[in-house]
Write a protein that holds these residues in place. Sequence first.
Motif, PDB file in Angstrom:
ATOM      1  N   GLY A   1       2.968  12.339   2.971  1.00 58.99           N
ATOM      2  CA  GLY A   1       3.073  13.065   1.704  1.00 58.99           C
ATOM      3  C   GLY A   1       3.679  14.426   1.982  1.00 58.99           C
ATOM      4  N   ILE A   2       4.333  14.982   0.985  1.00 62.15           N
ATOM      5  CA  ILE A   2       4.822  16.363   1.114  1.00 62.15           C
ATOM      6  C   ILE A   2       4.556  17.070  -0.208  1.00 62.15           C
ATOM      7  CG2 ILE A   2       7.214  15.708   0.502  1.00 62.15           C
ATOM      8  CD1 ILE A   2       6.359  18.547   2.933  1.00 62.15           C
ATOM      9  N   GLU A   3       4.040  18.284  -0.115  1.00 64.46           N
ATOM     10  CA  GLU A   3       3.807  19.070  -1.335  1.00 64.46           C
ATOM     11  C   GLU A   3       5.146  19.421  -1.962  1.00 64.46           C
ATOM     12  OE1 GLU A   3       0.980  19.646  -2.710  1.00 64.46           O
ATOM     13  OE2 GLU A   3      -0.176  18.801  -1.035  1.00 64.46           O
ATOM     14  N   GLY A   4       5.252  19.267  -3.269  1.00 66.97           N
ATOM     15  CA  GLY A   4       6.532  19.552  -3.927  1.00 66.97           C
ATOM     16  C   GLY A   4       6.550  20.872  -4.673  1.00 66.97           C
ATOM     17  N   GLY A   5       5.403  21.588  -4.665  1.00 62.63           N
ATOM     18  CA  GLY A   5       5.249  22.704  -5.592  1.00 62.63           C
ATOM     19  C   GLY A   5       5.817  24.040  -5.133  1.00 62.63           C
ATOM     20  N   THR A   6       6.185  24.175  -3.852  1.00 63.76           N
ATOM     21  CA  THR A   6       6.635  25.486  -3.361  1.00 63.76           C
ATOM     22  C   THR A   6       8.137  25.550  -3.179  1.00 63.76           C
ATOM     23  OG1 THR A   6       4.531  25.768  -2.234  1.00 63.76           O
ATOM     24  CG2 THR A   6       6.324  27.185  -1.507  1.00 63.76           C
ATOM     25  N   SER A   7       8.674  24.543  -2.484  1.00 65.76           N
ATOM     26  CA  SER A   7      10.113  24.534  -2.217  1.00 65.76           C
ATOM     27  C   SER A   7      10.589  23.105  -2.022  1.00 65.76           C
ATOM     28  CB  SER A   7      10.400  25.342  -0.946  1.00 65.76           C
ATOM     29  OG  SER A   7      11.735  25.165  -0.552  1.00 65.76           O
TER      30      SER A   7
ATOM     31  N   ASP B   1      10.833   3.355  10.312  1.00 63.44           N
ATOM     32  CA  ASP B   1      11.124   3.681   8.908  1.00 63.44           C
ATOM     33  C   ASP B   1      10.155   4.753   8.410  1.00 63.44           C
ATOM     34  OD1 ASP B   1      12.816   1.597   9.275  1.00 63.44           O
ATOM     35  OD2 ASP B   1      11.806   0.217   7.893  1.00 63.44           O
ATOM     36  N   LEU B   2      10.598   5.499   7.421  1.00 65.83           N
ATOM     37  CA  LEU B   2       9.741   6.553   6.859  1.00 65.83           C
ATOM     38  C   LEU B   2       9.696   6.433   5.340  1.00 65.83           C
ATOM     39  CD1 LEU B   2       8.133   9.217   7.520  1.00 65.83           C
ATOM     40  CD2 LEU B   2      10.244  10.447   6.986  1.00 65.83           C
ATOM     41  N   SER B   3       8.460   6.549   4.796  1.00 61.85           N
ATOM     42  CA  SER B   3       8.307   6.665   3.337  1.00 61.85           C
ATOM     43  C   SER B   3       7.775   8.057   3.059  1.00 61.85           C
ATOM     44  CB  SER B   3       7.280   5.673   2.806  1.00 61.85           C
ATOM     45  OG  SER B   3       7.833   4.414   2.777  1.00 61.85           O
ATOM     46  N   ILE B   4       8.366   8.727   2.106  1.00 66.67           N
ATOM     47  CA  ILE B   4       7.916  10.086   1.761  1.00 66.67           C
ATOM     48  C   ILE B   4       7.461  10.081   0.306  1.00 66.67           C
ATOM     49  CG2 ILE B   4       8.515  12.529   1.704  1.00 66.67           C
ATOM     50  CD1 ILE B   4      10.975  11.871   3.468  1.00 66.67           C
ATOM     51  N   GLU B   5       6.223  10.522   0.106  1.00 72.51           N
ATOM     52  CA  GLU B   5       5.679  10.605  -1.255  1.00 72.51           C
ATOM     53  C   GLU B   5       5.504  12.084  -1.594  1.00 72.51           C
ATOM     54  OE1 GLU B   5       4.925   7.746  -2.930  1.00 72.51           O
ATOM     55  OE2 GLU B   5       5.405   6.472  -1.192  1.00 72.51           O
TER      56      GLU B   5
ATOM     57  N   ARG C   1       9.622  10.267  -7.226  1.00 79.88           N
ATOM     58  CA  ARG C   1       9.024  11.079  -6.154  1.00 79.88           C
ATOM     59  C   ARG C   1       8.612  10.272  -4.936  1.00 79.88           C
ATOM     60  NH1 ARG C   1       4.882  14.790  -8.861  1.00 79.88           N
ATOM     61  NH2 ARG C   1       4.188  12.791  -9.625  1.00 79.88           N
ATOM     62  N   SER C   2       9.261   9.130  -4.738  1.00 85.21           N
ATOM     63  CA  SER C   2       8.933   8.265  -3.599  1.00 85.21           C
ATOM     64  C   SER C   2      10.228   7.809  -2.934  1.00 85.21           C
ATOM     65  CB  SER C   2       8.121   7.084  -4.134  1.00 85.21           C
ATOM     66  OG  SER C   2       8.125   6.042  -3.228  1.00 85.21           O
ATOM     67  N   PHE C   3      10.390   8.146  -1.664  1.00 86.75           N
ATOM     68  CA  PHE C   3      11.665   7.933  -0.966  1.00 86.75           C
ATOM     69  C   PHE C   3      11.439   7.074   0.280  1.00 86.75           C
ATOM     70  CE2 PHE C   3      11.634  11.886  -3.210  1.00 86.75           C
ATOM     71  CZ  PHE C   3      12.900  11.996  -3.770  1.00 86.75           C
ATOM     72  N   GLN C   4      12.318   6.118   0.519  1.00 93.41           N
ATOM     73  CA  GLN C   4      12.218   5.265   1.700  1.00 93.41           C
ATOM     74  C   GLN C   4      13.522   5.352   2.494  1.00 93.41           C
ATOM     75  OE1 GLN C   4      11.491   3.912  -1.489  1.00 93.41           O
ATOM     76  NE2 GLN C   4       9.386   4.590  -1.103  1.00 93.41           N
ATOM     77  N   ILE C   5      13.368   5.604   3.811  1.00 95.20           N
ATOM     78  CA  ILE C   5      14.565   5.753   4.655  1.00 95.20           C
ATOM     79  C   ILE C   5      14.363   4.905   5.906  1.00 95.20           C
ATOM     80  CG2 ILE C   5      16.162   7.407   5.738  1.00 95.20           C
ATOM     81  CD1 ILE C   5      13.337   8.820   3.743  1.00 95.20           C
ATOM     82  N   LYS C   6      15.370   4.146   6.268  1.00 97.76           N
ATOM     83  CA  LYS C   6      15.316   3.327   7.484  1.00 97.76           C
ATOM     84  C   LYS C   6      15.425   4.227   8.706  1.00 97.76           C
ATOM     85  CE  LYS C   6      15.968  -1.253   6.344  1.00 97.76           C
ATOM     86  NZ  LYS C   6      14.632  -1.105   5.782  1.00 97.76           N
ATOM     87  N   GLY C   7      14.632   3.911   9.735  1.00 94.90           N
ATOM     88  CA  GLY C   7      14.707   4.675  10.983  1.00 94.90           C
ATOM     89  C   GLY C   7      15.751   4.073  11.915  1.00 94.90           C
TER      90      GLY C   7
END
Length: 427
Positions: free
Chosen positions: A164-170, A187-191, A222-228
Amino acid sequence: MNSLTLPLLKRARGDVGIPGSKSLSNRILLLSALAEGTTTITNLLVSDDTRHMLDALRALGVDCRLSDEGTRCEVTGRGGPLARGQAVSLFLGNAGTVMRPLTAALCVGNGIFEMTGEPRMAERPIGDLIDALKLLGARVEYLDHEGFPPLRIQAGNLKGGTIGIEGGTSSQFLTALLMIAPLLNEDLSIEVRGELVSNPYVAITLAVMRRFGVEVSREHSRSFQIKGGLRYRSPGEIQVEGDASSASYFLAAGAIGGGPVRVHGTGTASVQGDARFAEVLEMMGAKVTWSRDWVEVSNQGALQAVDVDLNHIPDAAMTIATTALFAEGTTRIRNIYNWRVKETDRLGAMATELRKLGAEVDEGEDCITITPPAKLRPATIDTYNDHRMAMCFSLAAFGDAEITINDPDCTSKTFPDYFDRFASITG
Ligand SMILES: O=C(O)C1=C[C@@H](OP(=O)(O)O)[C@@H](O)[C@H](O)C1
Ligand SMILES: C=C(OP(=O)(O)O)C(=O)O
């Protein structure tokens, strides 16, 4: 130069070009360095922020050859992480687009890196990004205060998974994670947690990644998937669009000073969120003509105040705050909390300087309300080492009062010859 007293301005008209986009220049430089192959970048921005990226990449052993007064750069990509045998200390000024993405990039690979900057950089948060990187296995130490640069990074292998990554600052935290994701072995998923501020900058990141051969999937906004295990591939030659935030001052001058002012280098084809700035001028009553790569603004009648959420264009939003000095009624700009963690506390600085001109200002925690005076007062404007304070307050010179801008050279962060170009449409 310590200060610049502006002539009293009556009209603005003419054509003006703008330098390359800071956001695009620094993303393209970094991905060119990480990519396989050689990239020729044209219309690169020549300014402090891009110099910090170039100096850092060179200190990391990346071959970057400049020509055409620095606007053309040939970067020999490393085809993977920016590893280095010995410890390297990198001074990154006050460039968020260098500090955040480069910190993430240097967590991967090999080497020990110290990331430092100007005193203000030590007050600009990075903790949410570091927390996310640590979950992936990064080793990062705070050298001064927890959550802020300077930092010491010991690079290594990072794992993938879901974070997860906070979206509220930058939005730059998400941008940084997205840009390094292909370099991970898994692989990485970012929420994104909470609101994602400055959202359109993420679209810039995805567009540049795509040019370098990496596609990011998006399950929802707000959900991203990237292949490693991927490599960026050089697109060969890539041209940087004009900077849409830099365009905002001239477009606003067209609205205040009658115009028409036509700004070349950004338009409907732009990937930058700030290209939508002129929509706000339209709401204020200006006439806007759009093309793919220029925008023209003119205005016959009086501008009207607006009440707008400008979270999506936080940089150009500052230009609306000073344009409000010339609008009938009370302008309110909402949802701009992160003005407080940029080059200076922009909410505080904006309120203080607008009041010097006689405006009635209400500074909220995440908003600002501006009622112009019947006539502006002459004033000396402090710029807080913030390029955008200097640029957006140049518009006050249309108010029939003598305006002096302190430390005008601080525009060098993104627009070194700003005042010359401003004079070319207002003289
Ligand atoms: O990613 C980028 O290129 C930028 C994102 C924005 O910052 P935040 O996401 O911190 O608002 C913006 O203010 C900055 O000038 C450039
Ligand atoms: C916020 C800004 O810069 P940075 O890239 O340092 O965040 C800006 O240019 O207005």
